[in-house]
Design a protein around this motif. Structure first.
Motif, PDB file in Angstrom:
ATOM      1  N   HIS A  78     -44.964  26.192  44.809  1.00 33.34           N
ATOM      2  CA  HIS A  78     -45.013  25.820  46.227  1.00 33.34           C
ATOM      3  C   HIS A  78     -43.693  25.162  46.655  1.00 33.34           C
ATOM      4  O   HIS A  78     -43.133  25.510  47.693  1.00 33.34           O
ATOM      5  CB  HIS A  78     -46.182  24.853  46.424  1.00 33.34           C
ATOM      6  N   ILE A  79     -43.194  24.228  45.841  1.00 32.40           N
ATOM      7  CA  ILE A  79     -41.931  23.545  46.166  1.00 32.40           C
ATOM      8  C   ILE A  79     -40.770  24.532  46.066  1.00 32.40           C
ATOM      9  O   ILE A  79     -39.862  24.521  46.897  1.00 32.40           O
ATOM     10  CB  ILE A  79     -41.716  22.324  45.236  1.00 32.40           C
TER      11      ILE A  79
ATOM     12  N   ALA B 100     -55.495  20.354  44.693  1.00 34.66           N
ATOM     13  CA  ALA B 100     -54.693  19.196  45.097  1.00 34.66           C
ATOM     14  C   ALA B 100     -55.560  18.162  45.808  1.00 34.66           C
ATOM     15  O   ALA B 100     -55.424  16.956  45.562  1.00 34.66           O
ATOM     16  CB  ALA B 100     -53.538  19.635  45.999  1.00 34.66           C
ATOM     17  N   MET B 101     -56.455  18.606  46.683  1.00 31.58           N
ATOM     18  CA  MET B 101     -57.305  17.651  47.396  1.00 31.58           C
ATOM     19  C   MET B 101     -58.233  16.922  46.417  1.00 31.58           C
ATOM     20  O   MET B 101     -58.352  15.699  46.474  1.00 31.58           O
ATOM     21  CB  MET B 101     -58.138  18.363  48.476  1.00 31.58           C
TER      22      MET B 101
ATOM     23  N   HIS C 191     -57.895  16.511  43.116  1.00 26.55           N
ATOM     24  CA  HIS C 191     -57.102  15.688  42.194  1.00 26.55           C
ATOM     25  C   HIS C 191     -56.542  14.461  42.925  1.00 26.55           C
ATOM     26  O   HIS C 191     -56.629  13.332  42.426  1.00 26.55           O
ATOM     27  CB  HIS C 191     -55.975  16.543  41.604  1.00 26.55           C
ATOM     28  N   GLY C 192     -55.999  14.679  44.124  1.00 21.23           N
ATOM     29  CA  GLY C 192     -55.379  13.587  44.873  1.00 21.23           C
ATOM     30  C   GLY C 192     -56.391  12.571  45.373  1.00 21.23           C
ATOM     31  O   GLY C 192     -56.184  11.357  45.253  1.00 21.23           O
TER      32      GLY C 192
ATOM     33  N   VAL D   6     -47.930  23.688  42.193  1.00 28.62           N
ATOM     34  CA  VAL D   6     -47.056  22.862  43.032  1.00 28.62           C
ATOM     35  C   VAL D   6     -45.590  23.219  42.790  1.00 28.62           C
ATOM     36  O   VAL D   6     -44.792  23.266  43.731  1.00 28.62           O
ATOM     37  CB  VAL D   6     -47.326  21.362  42.780  1.00 28.62           C
TER      38      VAL D   6
ATOM     39  N   LEU E 202     -52.955  20.127  34.967  1.00 27.98           N
ATOM     40  CA  LEU E 202     -52.188  21.191  34.301  1.00 27.98           C
ATOM     41  C   LEU E 202     -52.027  22.402  35.219  1.00 27.98           C
ATOM     42  O   LEU E 202     -50.932  22.970  35.328  1.00 27.98           O
ATOM     43  CB  LEU E 202     -52.931  21.584  33.008  1.00 27.98           C
TER      44      LEU E 202
ATOM     45  N   ASN F  84     -38.850  24.781  49.477  1.00 22.95           N
ATOM     46  CA  ASN F  84     -37.719  23.853  49.547  1.00 22.95           C
ATOM     47  C   ASN F  84     -36.457  24.349  48.863  1.00 22.95           C
ATOM     48  O   ASN F  84     -35.368  23.891  49.183  1.00 22.95           O
ATOM     49  CB  ASN F  84     -38.103  22.498  48.923  1.00 22.95           C
ATOM     50  N   ILE F  85     -36.617  25.256  47.879  1.00 22.47           N
ATOM     51  CA  ILE F  85     -35.454  25.694  47.108  1.00 22.47           C
ATOM     52  C   ILE F  85     -34.984  27.077  47.571  1.00 22.47           C
ATOM     53  O   ILE F  85     -33.816  27.287  47.848  1.00 22.47           O
ATOM     54  CB  ILE F  85     -35.776  25.699  45.593  1.00 22.47           C
TER      55      ILE F  85
ATOM     56  N   ILE G 103     -49.498  21.630  38.098  1.00 24.51           N
ATOM     57  CA  ILE G 103     -48.067  21.633  37.752  1.00 24.51           C
ATOM     58  C   ILE G 103     -47.453  22.983  38.133  1.00 24.51           C
ATOM     59  O   ILE G 103     -46.409  23.052  38.767  1.00 24.51           O
ATOM     60  CB  ILE G 103     -47.863  21.338  36.252  1.00 24.51           C
TER      61      ILE G 103
ATOM     62  N   ARG H 261     -57.329  16.143  34.029  1.00 22.13           N
ATOM     63  CA  ARG H 261     -56.386  16.741  33.089  1.00 22.13           C
ATOM     64  C   ARG H 261     -56.264  18.258  33.286  1.00 22.13           C
ATOM     65  O   ARG H 261     -55.154  18.797  33.298  1.00 22.13           O
ATOM     66  CB  ARG H 261     -56.795  16.374  31.660  1.00 22.13           C
TER      67      ARG H 261
ATOM     68  N   LEU I  14     -54.888  24.020  47.785  1.00 21.27           N
ATOM     69  CA  LEU I  14     -55.611  23.055  48.623  1.00 21.27           C
ATOM     70  C   LEU I  14     -56.792  22.458  47.864  1.00 21.27           C
ATOM     71  O   LEU I  14     -56.979  21.231  47.833  1.00 21.27           O
ATOM     72  CB  LEU I  14     -56.094  23.746  49.909  1.00 21.27           C
TER      73      LEU I  14
END
Lengths: 117, 143
Positions: B41-42, B79-80, B82-83, B38, B32, B46-47, B35, B28, B76
């Motif tokens: 990062h996106i 995300a690692m 959590h993923g 990432v 948070l 990407n935008i 969010i 959790r 890193l």
């Protein structure tokens, strides 16, 4: 909450998007790590990566991230507040609406790039 | 130890640590944090740019910036964990045989460990400001 109703669909989508994002993450760490092998290897690999099927896949990963983020917030609210459980169904529909909205915005940005490039 | 606990009292007696509760909290808290990390990062990858423009020079220039290295290190790390912990939950849920569950987790942790080391090396073991300059001068020479 479960028995095939919204809560269970929320869980299934959370699980599927989570697995997809995690597998993408492993792949993404690997591909960016190829920068260690220098410009020749890295640029050749990126040219392969920039083909349209991968770019469509990336849009789906981004959509998965948006859903997983918003539904994750819903889970946190459900876990830590009393009122969250009572409005979890409404929150899930909110998650879907915002995911769809952001999804279309992302499509509008990236699809023309794929067609144009 | 082979005996499965059947009551809460037995379970508490068997499992002296409460690491699963710690992971539950971690998912959790890290979720948070992720969010925001990432989303940024996106947004940047990407935008703000066309992702098809990403090449060696772009990544090298990013990896020459201190704040990018720190940002990406946190990304890193969280995300690692959590993923991979999420994938571990999935393995626990869908692999019914104990030995398959065991090996699936061994394979997952091995791959994740190697990738974590590779990612950390990419971020910290090279001076991409020098390499980026070298590549830019190469580009200038060939055109």
């Amino acid at each position: 909450m479960y028995r095939g109703r919204e809560g269970q669909w929320a869980f299934i989508l959370h699980r599927l998007s989570g697995i997809a994002i995690a597998l993408f993450l492993l792949l993404h760490v690997l591909d960016i790590s190829l920068v260690m092998y220098g410009p020749k290897v890295f640029n050749a690999f990126l040219a392969f990566y920039h083909q349209w099927p991968f770019r469509i896949g990336l849009i789906m990963v981004i959509a998965g991230v948006v859903y997983h983020s918003l539904n994750g917030l819903r889970i946190i609210i459900m876990d830590f507040t009393e009122w969250g459980i009572h409005v979890q169904r409404e929150m899930w529909y909110g998650v879907l609406v915002i995911t769809a909205g952001l999804g279309f915005a992302i499509l509008a940005k990236i699809v023309p790039e794929i067609i144009g490039g | 130890m082979a005996v499965k606990p059947k009551t809460l009292t037995q379970a508490k007696a068997l499992y002296s640590t409460n690491s699963e509760l710690a992971w539950w909290v971690f998912m959790r808290v890290s979720g948070l944090i992720l969010i925001f990390l990432v989303a940024g990062h996106i947004w940047m990858g990407n935008i703000q740019i066309n992702v098809a423009d990403v090449d060696y020079a772009y990544v090298a220039s990013r990896l020459s910036k201190g704040w990018v290295k720190v940002y990406d290190t946190f990304l890193l790390f969280f995300a690692m964990l959590h993923g991979v912990n999420g994938l571990r939950y999935s393995i626990e849920d869908y692999f019914k045989q104990a030995n398959r569950r065991f090996w699936a987790k061994i394979i997952l942790f091995t791959i994740a460990g190697i990738l974590f080391v590779m990612g950390t090396m990419t971020l910290w073991a090279f001076d991409f400001s020098e390499m980026g300059d070298a590549v830019r001068s190469l580009d200038g020479g060939s055109h």
